[in-house]
Enzyme design. Structure first.
Site, PDB file in Angstrom:
ATOM      1  N   LYS A  37       5.892  -6.432   3.407  1.00 61.04           N
ATOM      2  CA  LYS A  37       7.222  -6.473   4.026  1.00 61.04           C
ATOM      3  C   LYS A  37       7.110  -6.237   5.531  1.00 61.04           C
ATOM      4  CE  LYS A  37       7.986  -1.603   2.829  1.00 61.04           C
ATOM      5  NZ  LYS A  37       8.555  -0.721   1.786  1.00 61.04           N
ATOM      6  N   ARG A  49      18.357   5.890  -3.680  1.00 56.90           N
ATOM      7  CA  ARG A  49      18.442   4.707  -2.818  1.00 56.90           C
ATOM      8  C   ARG A  49      18.967   3.513  -3.601  1.00 56.90           C
ATOM      9  NH1 ARG A  49      13.173   2.998   0.694  1.00 56.90           N
ATOM     10  NH2 ARG A  49      12.369   2.404  -1.345  1.00 56.90           N
ATOM     11  N   HIS A  56      10.572   4.702  -7.634  1.00 59.59           N
ATOM     12  CA  HIS A  56       9.949   4.958  -6.333  1.00 59.59           C
ATOM     13  C   HIS A  56      10.064   6.445  -6.047  1.00 59.59           C
ATOM     14  CE1 HIS A  56       8.343   3.811  -2.476  1.00 59.59           C
ATOM     15  NE2 HIS A  56       9.364   4.298  -1.804  1.00 59.59           N
ATOM     16  N   ARG A  62       1.960  -0.601  -5.953  1.00 57.90           N
ATOM     17  CA  ARG A  62       2.535  -1.289  -4.793  1.00 57.90           C
ATOM     18  C   ARG A  62       1.889  -0.681  -3.542  1.00 57.90           C
ATOM     19  NH1 ARG A  62       7.144   0.653  -7.774  1.00 57.90           N
ATOM     20  NH2 ARG A  62       7.515   2.117  -6.054  1.00 57.90           N
ATOM     21  N   TYR A  82      10.255   5.047  37.487  1.00 55.57           N
ATOM     22  CA  TYR A  82      11.697   5.247  37.538  1.00 55.57           C
ATOM     23  C   TYR A  82      12.028   6.732  37.498  1.00 55.57           C
ATOM     24  CZ  TYR A  82      12.551   0.290  36.608  1.00 55.57           C
ATOM     25  OH  TYR A  82      12.607  -1.058  36.688  1.00 55.57           O
ATOM     26  N   CYS A 137       8.073   1.832  31.582  1.00 59.25           N
ATOM     27  CA  CYS A 137       9.077   0.822  31.932  1.00 59.25           C
ATOM     28  C   CYS A 137       9.207  -0.179  30.785  1.00 59.25           C
ATOM     29  CB  CYS A 137       8.688   0.079  33.206  1.00 59.25           C
ATOM     30  SG  CYS A 137       8.123   1.137  34.546  1.00 59.25           S
ATOM     31  N   ASP A 139       8.315  -3.352  30.683  1.00 56.34           N
ATOM     32  CA  ASP A 139       7.187  -4.278  30.529  1.00 56.34           C
ATOM     33  C   ASP A 139       5.876  -3.738  31.083  1.00 56.34           C
ATOM     34  OD1 ASP A 139       9.297  -6.219  29.911  1.00 56.34           O
ATOM     35  OD2 ASP A 139       9.658  -6.125  32.068  1.00 56.34           O
TER      36      ASP A 139
HETATM   37  C1  PLP Z   1       7.605   0.055   1.161  1.00 54.61           C
HETATM   38  C2  PLP Z   1       7.509   0.341  -0.279  1.00 54.61           C
HETATM   39  C3  PLP Z   1       6.269   0.593  -0.874  1.00 54.61           C
HETATM   40  C4  PLP Z   1       4.993   0.758  -0.084  1.00 54.61           C
HETATM   41  O1  PLP Z   1       4.934   2.072   0.406  1.00 54.61           O
HETATM   42  P1  PLP Z   1       3.622   2.632   1.147  1.00 54.61           P
HETATM   43  O2  PLP Z   1       3.945   4.057   1.378  1.00 54.61           O
HETATM   44  O3  PLP Z   1       3.524   1.871   2.426  1.00 54.61           O
HETATM   45  O4  PLP Z   1       2.485   2.383   0.256  1.00 54.61           O
HETATM   46  C5  PLP Z   1       6.230   0.736  -2.250  1.00 54.61           C
HETATM   47  N1  PLP Z   1       7.346   0.644  -2.994  1.00 54.61           N
HETATM   48  C6  PLP Z   1       8.559   0.431  -2.450  1.00 54.61           C
HETATM   49  C7  PLP Z   1       9.751   0.357  -3.338  1.00 54.61           C
HETATM   50  C8  PLP Z   1       8.684   0.281  -1.089  1.00 54.61           C
HETATM   51  O5  PLP Z   1       9.885   0.085  -0.538  1.00 54.61           O
END
Ligand code: PLP
Length: 374
Positions: free
Chosen positions: A40, A135, A168, A222, A268, A315, A317
């Protein structure tokens, strides 16, 4: 945004590190688990298509993304492995996902009812279970009834394929595992009580794969931040000896250099005052528009193996650094990476900026071109 390819500021991605990190986690996960690479946000700004193609060389099992557009980008690049969208998408997008064999995350009974009316071809879905992240997903235990109803719809609708179920964790990177354990138990109980069998049962992000690798009943990891060679806990936790290799480095060059005298000001607001009788100040062509935020003023970069502080305000850039002597124009400046045995890690930058390594990576702007090596 158009990358500025004629400017000497470059992100370098080490493809070998990506392959090696993936294989490290595949071994850790064991033969009973697949490992999906989380790509992602343009693969945490490493470049999603390049990362995906690199991982195909080591037979990656599949990918996770956050949005349908990110999934479509991979499909358009001829990536044919399974792709799961981890966020909830509007149900009107279900036919588009079905058409491109993109798996979707479901967080409500209503979504499934709507989808069953809208899709004309099969769409694969993963049920999200909220065991404490707060979430997305069916919230346990209050949504048990609607979860059962969702399973019924899945059983009755030939076009809705129950491919997966997942949760998660909110605290998988923390030493104290009480809350983690609570979420884990809740998920195990939830899955055990369902009448349906899912091909993929998953709960592990990088932190879970690292610190709780023997989770029962899950068959998919994941893998996000670990793939890129960083620890989910940053510098806070180092009790697992995995040899991860950071894949990303960021370099630039000195494009201007001047000798200033005691009392002279830099940047600046004229916030930096030359202290010594004279100091060498060099200018580097990147700034907060590139994601090098103003709160990194005062942090260090590497020049010829020396740590040199950023002086004055960063700055948009450009930024200015104090160097020990006059260096030639074109001298390499390393902002993330290793130079002459000295390293500045993403975690160093994150600690200085009071954030996490993920956010430093995701801040790096598309203006910086990426080069792939190995
Ligand atoms: C982003 C995400 C992950 C990956 O998490 P990491 O900490 O980068 O391994 C896994 N599961 C879900 C649902 C996520 O949103």
């Amino acid at each position: 945004m158009q990358p500025s390819i004629h400017r000497p500021t470059t992100i370098t991605i080490d493809r070998q590190a990506l392959r090696q990190n993936y294989l490290t986690f595949r071994q850790l996960a064991g033969p009973q688990r697949q490992v999906f690479a989380v790509v992602k946000a343009d693969a945490y700004h490493h470049g999603a298509v390049e990362v995906a193609k690199t991982l195909q060389e080591v037979q990656v099992d599949g990918f996770c993304v956050a949005t349908i557009d990110e999934a479509l980008q991979l499909r358009q690049a001829n990536i044919t492995e399974p792709i799961l969208v981890l966020n909830v998408v509007p149900v009107e997008q279900a036919p588009l996902a079905a058409q491109h064999d993109i798996s979707l995350t479901v967080d409500s009974y209503e979504w499934l009812v709507q989808a069953s009316k809208q899709v004309k071809t099969p769409v694969k879905v993963h049920l999200a279970i909220d065991t404490g992240m707060g979430r997305i997903g069916f919230r346990m235990p209050v949504d048990k009834a609607s979860l059962l109803a969702a399973c019924q719809i899945l059983e009755q609708s030939p076009l809705l394929i129950p491919e997966g179920i997942f949760t998660h964790f909110a605290t998988a990177d923390e030493q104290n595992s009480a809350y983690f354990q609570q979420q884990w138990d809740s998920f195990e109980q939830t899955v055990a009580a369902l009448p349906l069998k899912f091909s993929y049962v998953h709960m592990a992000n990088t932190a879970t794969a690292m610190w709780a690798p023997t989770l029962d009943n899950s068959n998919l990891v994941r893998l996000g931040i670990g793939l890129y060679g960083l620890s989910p806990a940053g510098k806070l936790r180092s009790d697992v000896a995995l040899s991860l290799k950071p894949a990303l480095s960021l370099t630039s060059q000195i494009v201007a250099v001047r000798q200033l005298q005691a009392g002279d000001k830099v940047g600046y607001g004229a916030t930096y005052t030359v202290q010594a009788e004279s100091e060498w100040i060099a200018t580097v062509p990147l700034g907060y528009a590139d994601g090098w935020h103003r709160n990194l003023s005062g942090s260090s970069v590497l020049v010829a193996g020396h740590k040199c502080p950023i002086v004055g305000r960063i700055c948009m850039d450009q930024l200015m650094i104090k160097v020990p002597k006059r260096y030639a124009l074109g001298t390499t400046v390393t902002l993330i990476g290793t130079q002459d045995q000295q390293t500045i890690s993403v975690d160093d930058v994150a600690s200085y900026g009071q954030t996490i390594n993920y956010e430093i990576l995701c801040s790096l702007s598309e203006r910086i071109p990426r080069t792939y090596i190995n």
